[in-house]
Design a protein around this motif. Sequence first.
Motif, PDB file in Angstrom:
ATOM      1  N   ARG A   1       0.817  -1.205   0.000  1.00  8.40           N
ATOM      2  CA  ARG A   1       0.000   0.000   0.000  1.00  8.40           C
ATOM      3  C   ARG A   1       0.856   1.262   0.000  1.00  8.40           C
ATOM      4  O   ARG A   1       0.450   2.290  -0.545  1.00  8.40           O
TER       5      ARG A   1
ATOM      6  N   GLY B   1       0.028   4.911   0.125  1.00 10.51           N
ATOM      7  CA  GLY B   1      -0.744   4.648   1.331  1.00 10.51           C
ATOM      8  C   GLY B   1       0.032   5.051   2.572  1.00 10.51           C
ATOM      9  O   GLY B   1       1.237   5.331   2.521  1.00 10.51           O
TER      10      GLY B   1
ATOM     11  N   VAL C   1      -8.412   9.692   5.083  1.00 11.78           N
ATOM     12  CA  VAL C   1      -7.961   8.318   4.889  1.00 11.78           C
ATOM     13  C   VAL C   1      -8.668   7.678   3.695  1.00 11.78           C
ATOM     14  O   VAL C   1      -9.786   8.050   3.339  1.00 11.78           O
ATOM     15  N   ASN C   2      -7.990   6.701   3.097  1.00 11.34           N
ATOM     16  CA  ASN C   2      -8.547   6.030   1.933  1.00 11.34           C
ATOM     17  C   ASN C   2      -8.147   4.558   1.948  1.00 11.34           C
ATOM     18  O   ASN C   2      -7.422   4.107   2.840  1.00 11.34           O
ATOM     19  N   LYS C   3      -8.584   3.806   0.955  1.00  8.76           N
ATOM     20  CA  LYS C   3      -8.403   2.352   0.935  1.00  8.76           C
ATOM     21  C   LYS C   3      -6.942   1.917   0.787  1.00  8.76           C
ATOM     22  O   LYS C   3      -6.638   0.736   0.954  1.00  8.76           O
TER      23      LYS C   3
ATOM     24  N   ASP D   1      -4.667   3.070   2.778  1.00 12.01           N
ATOM     25  CA  ASP D   1      -4.109   3.227   4.111  1.00 12.01           C
ATOM     26  C   ASP D   1      -4.306   1.969   4.951  1.00 12.01           C
ATOM     27  O   ASP D   1      -5.181   1.148   4.667  1.00 12.01           O
TER      28      ASP D   1
ATOM     29  N   ALA E   1     -13.142   2.016   9.744  1.00 12.48           N
ATOM     30  CA  ALA E   1     -12.078   1.864   8.748  1.00 12.48           C
ATOM     31  C   ALA E   1     -12.363   0.668   7.843  1.00 12.48           C
ATOM     32  O   ALA E   1     -12.176   0.733   6.617  1.00 12.48           O
TER      33      ALA E   1
ATOM     34  N   LEU F   1     -10.224   0.130   4.354  1.00 13.50           N
ATOM     35  CA  LEU F   1      -8.852   0.115   4.832  1.00 13.50           C
ATOM     36  C   LEU F   1      -8.489  -1.281   5.338  1.00 13.50           C
ATOM     37  O   LEU F   1      -9.343  -2.014   5.829  1.00 13.50           O
TER      38      LEU F   1
ATOM     39  N   THR G   1      -7.185  -3.488   8.182  1.00 11.81           N
ATOM     40  CA  THR G   1      -7.200  -3.268   9.624  1.00 11.81           C
ATOM     41  C   THR G   1      -6.379  -4.335  10.350  1.00 11.81           C
ATOM     42  O   THR G   1      -6.407  -5.511  10.006  1.00 11.81           O
TER      43      THR G   1
END
Length: 271
Positions: A58, A63, A129-131, A133, A154, A159, A161
């Motif tokens: 990422r 990311g 934040v975005n995918k 991250d 999230a 995201l 996790t």
Amino acid sequence: MAEKRIKITEEPSNYDRLDEMDTLEIVANINNEDKKIADAVELVLPQVAQVVDETAKRFEKDGRLFYIGAGTSGRLGILDASEIPPTFGMPYDRVIGLIAGGDQAIRKAVEFAEDDSDQAWKDLQEYQVNKNDVLVGIAASGSTPYVLGGIADAKDNGLLTVGITNNPGSPLSEDVDIPIEINVGPEFLTGSTRMKSGTSQKLVLNMISTALMIRVGRVKGNKMVNMQLSNTKLVDRGTRYIMEELGLTYDEAQKMLIKYGSVKLAIDAMK
């Protein structure tokens, strides 16, 4: 009604009458408990490696890595994040630590901040934040509302996790994509998770961030070639790195370092 299971982090210490021990006995017993930490961390190395590899992918897409936590766990995340720019020359907005209660909670506890399950996502929204991250929730208990709420939001937003906890089978472990469950057993001082639990979290965070920086090219050999030259000690260290790599005298290496601003750029310029 079935009796509620006691969390490992809340179980009674293996030691009693601490107030009757002499000082050497106290510190020796703390040390005996601390010896168990590395073995517990060793059991979760595959999960730690997975987090590093997934985060590196990422990072290639711009990311970022976020840590969230409350109390000791939050402070440890902030500590780890704050050391990345000076150590690896990475911008401050790539690894970010957030704590329940905001920056004031770094030094002084903010009452009930950890009980707000909506606040973490609000805090994260400030960073858009975005995918790409990655969000790492840190909670010894594995049940901190601030962390659980942030993880849930999230995940809903795509995201990756991760959960670092000291209670196997906790809600945090069940909610994240990659759980890291470090079972260090009961604390020497019952319930004081700043001790073994906190130490184990620090070890894992060290691994995640350092291995990540190696994977994304911020290390050459075994050297911190992208460190910020923020004091005399680091300038001297960088100079010696260049001497070793390029076979220069100390003065020649220092001139190269000052000219190019980093060990990596100086070495690249000569090859």
